[in-house]
Motif scaffolding. Structure first.
Motif, PDB file in Angstrom:
ATOM      1  N   LEU A  41      42.208  40.326 126.450  1.00  0.00           N
ATOM      2  CA  LEU A  41      42.142  41.528 125.628  1.00  0.00           C
ATOM      3  C   LEU A  41      40.741  41.609 125.034  1.00  0.00           C
ATOM      4  N   TYR A  42      40.007  42.650 125.409  1.00  0.00           N
ATOM      5  CA  TYR A  42      38.657  42.845 124.890  1.00  0.00           C
ATOM      6  C   TYR A  42      38.738  43.716 123.643  1.00  0.00           C
ATOM      7  N   VAL A  43      38.341  43.138 122.514  1.00  0.00           N
ATOM      8  CA  VAL A  43      38.442  43.819 121.224  1.00  0.00           C
ATOM      9  C   VAL A  43      37.678  45.135 121.241  1.00  0.00           C
ATOM     10  N   ASP A  44      36.530  45.171 121.904  1.00  0.00           N
ATOM     11  CA  ASP A  44      35.734  46.401 121.917  1.00  0.00           C
ATOM     12  C   ASP A  44      36.399  47.528 122.711  1.00  0.00           C
ATOM     13  N   GLN A  45      37.463  47.226 123.448  1.00  0.00           N
ATOM     14  CA  GLN A  45      38.172  48.259 124.195  1.00  0.00           C
ATOM     15  C   GLN A  45      39.378  48.825 123.429  1.00  0.00           C
ATOM     16  N   VAL A  46      39.668  48.242 122.270  1.00  0.00           N
ATOM     17  CA  VAL A  46      40.790  48.733 121.460  1.00  0.00           C
ATOM     18  C   VAL A  46      40.349  50.026 120.781  1.00  0.00           C
ATOM     19  N   PRO A  47      41.101  51.115 120.968  1.00  0.00           N
ATOM     20  CA  PRO A  47      40.712  52.385 120.333  1.00  0.00           C
ATOM     21  C   PRO A  47      40.773  52.295 118.806  1.00  0.00           C
ATOM     22  N   GLU A  48      40.065  53.196 118.164  1.00  0.00           N
ATOM     23  CA  GLU A  48      40.037  53.221 116.690  1.00  0.00           C
ATOM     24  C   GLU A  48      41.438  53.365 116.094  1.00  0.00           C
ATOM     25  N   ILE A  49      42.344  54.053 116.798  1.00  0.00           N
ATOM     26  CA  ILE A  49      43.698  54.244 116.262  1.00  0.00           C
ATOM     27  C   ILE A  49      44.520  52.960 116.306  1.00  0.00           C
ATOM     28  N   LYS A  99      43.367  48.349 114.463  1.00  0.00           N
ATOM     29  CA  LYS A  99      42.216  47.729 115.119  1.00  0.00           C
ATOM     30  C   LYS A  99      41.595  46.642 114.250  1.00  0.00           C
ATOM     31  N   GLU A 100      41.583  46.852 112.940  1.00  0.00           N
ATOM     32  CA  GLU A 100      40.954  45.843 112.075  1.00  0.00           C
ATOM     33  C   GLU A 100      41.660  44.486 112.168  1.00  0.00           C
ATOM     34  N   ASN A 101      42.962  44.498 112.453  1.00  0.00           N
ATOM     35  CA  ASN A 101      43.658  43.223 112.648  1.00  0.00           C
ATOM     36  C   ASN A 101      43.187  42.547 113.930  1.00  0.00           C
ATOM     37  N   ILE A 102      43.026  43.320 114.983  1.00  0.00           N
ATOM     38  CA  ILE A 102      42.569  42.768 116.257  1.00  0.00           C
ATOM     39  C   ILE A 102      41.158  42.208 116.108  1.00  0.00           C
ATOM     40  N   GLU A 103      40.308  42.915 115.364  1.00  0.00           N
ATOM     41  CA  GLU A 103      38.930  42.460 115.159  1.00  0.00           C
ATOM     42  C   GLU A 103      38.858  41.153 114.379  1.00  0.00           C
ATOM     43  N   LYS A 104      39.877  40.843 113.599  1.00  0.00           N
ATOM     44  CA  LYS A 104      39.896  39.612 112.801  1.00  0.00           C
ATOM     45  C   LYS A 104      40.498  38.420 113.536  1.00  0.00           C
ATOM     46  N   MET A 105      41.044  38.656 114.723  1.00  0.00           N
ATOM     47  CA  MET A 105      41.611  37.544 115.485  1.00  0.00           C
ATOM     48  C   MET A 105      40.488  36.633 115.964  1.00  0.00           C
ATOM     49  N   HIS A 106      40.803  35.362 116.151  1.00  0.00           N
ATOM     50  CA  HIS A 106      39.815  34.397 116.621  1.00  0.00           C
ATOM     51  C   HIS A 106      39.425  34.705 118.065  1.00  0.00           C
ATOM     52  N   LYS A 107      38.132  34.853 118.301  1.00  0.00           N
ATOM     53  CA  LYS A 107      37.638  35.143 119.652  1.00  0.00           C
ATOM     54  C   LYS A 107      37.747  33.895 120.527  1.00  0.00           C
ATOM     55  N   ASN A 108      37.939  34.128 121.810  1.00  0.00           N
ATOM     56  CA  ASN A 108      38.068  33.067 122.812  1.00  0.00           C
ATOM     57  C   ASN A 108      39.235  32.134 122.517  1.00  0.00           C
ATOM     58  N   GLU A 109      40.216  32.670 121.862  1.00  0.00           N
ATOM     59  CA  GLU A 109      41.417  31.915 121.538  1.00  0.00           C
ATOM     60  C   GLU A 109      42.620  32.703 122.043  1.00  0.00           C
ATOM     61  N   THR A 127      51.142  36.436 125.985  1.00  0.00           N
ATOM     62  CA  THR A 127      49.917  35.762 125.555  1.00  0.00           C
ATOM     63  C   THR A 127      48.715  36.426 126.210  1.00  0.00           C
ATOM     64  N   PHE A 128      47.567  36.266 125.573  1.00  0.00           N
ATOM     65  CA  PHE A 128      46.312  36.822 126.087  1.00  0.00           C
ATOM     66  C   PHE A 128      45.173  36.120 125.383  1.00  0.00           C
ATOM     67  N   THR A 129      44.023  36.073 126.048  1.00  0.00           N
ATOM     68  CA  THR A 129      42.822  35.519 125.434  1.00  0.00           C
ATOM     69  C   THR A 129      42.074  36.654 124.771  1.00  0.00           C
ATOM     70  N   VAL A 130      41.693  36.470 123.532  1.00  0.00           N
ATOM     71  CA  VAL A 130      40.947  37.487 122.790  1.00  0.00           C
ATOM     72  C   VAL A 130      39.479  37.345 123.134  1.00  0.00           C
ATOM     73  N   ARG A 131      38.889  38.423 123.582  1.00  0.00           N
ATOM     74  CA  ARG A 131      37.455  38.422 123.953  1.00  0.00           C
ATOM     75  C   ARG A 131      36.683  39.399 123.109  1.00  0.00           C
TER      76      ARG A 131
END
Length: 131
Positions: A41-49, A99-109, A127-131
């Motif tokens: 899951l690429y955080v930068d691809q999550v829409p603002e909504i 989106k702000e919750n997704i942005e706060k997740m640990h990257k590469n985890e 499950t998914f890896t946060v990128r």
């Protein structure tokens, strides 16, 4: 069932090396996240909504309540618990995680997503890896 204990149990399974929920026919289907591609899951691809997460299970009945949880394998400020959703009609539901919750997740985890029905039954987990 204590939901916090169940989330801790899932995190412990991940810490022990289990990277996915092996589908258990007895449990409701895992949530679906269209933005998860090849397990990432690429955080930068999550829409603002926010991030749309689908919940649909075979035993869904009107009047049930479910709560969606999305979290990192180690606690973070991005851990998310939805408000309870009441099933008014048997159909797929979509829960939007800010989106702000997704942005706060640990990257590469590893990130995990599951839901609880009526505070007593858990789903399989995604499950998914946060990128």
């Amino acid at each position: 069932m204590n939901i916090d204990d169940e989330i801790k149990r899932v995190r412990d399974l991940v810490a022990a090396g289990k990277t996915s929920s092996e589908p258990d026919e007895a449990l409701p289907k895992a949530p679906t996240i269209e933005l998860v591609v090849n397990g990432e899951l690429y955080v930068d691809q999550v829409p603002e909504i926010g991030l749309k997460v689908g919940v649909d299970y075979d035993t869904m009945q009107t009047g049930q309540k479910f709560v969606l949880h999305l979290f990192s394998n180690t606690p973070s400020d991005g851990d998310y618990r939805s408000e309870p959703v009441t099933v008014n009609e048997v159909k797929p539901y979509v829960v939007t995680v800010p989106k702000e919750n997704i942005e706060k997740m640990h990257k590469n985890e590893l990130g995990l997503c599951l839901y609880f029905i009526d505070d007593k039954e858990t789903s399989n987990w995604t499950t998914f890896t946060v990128r």
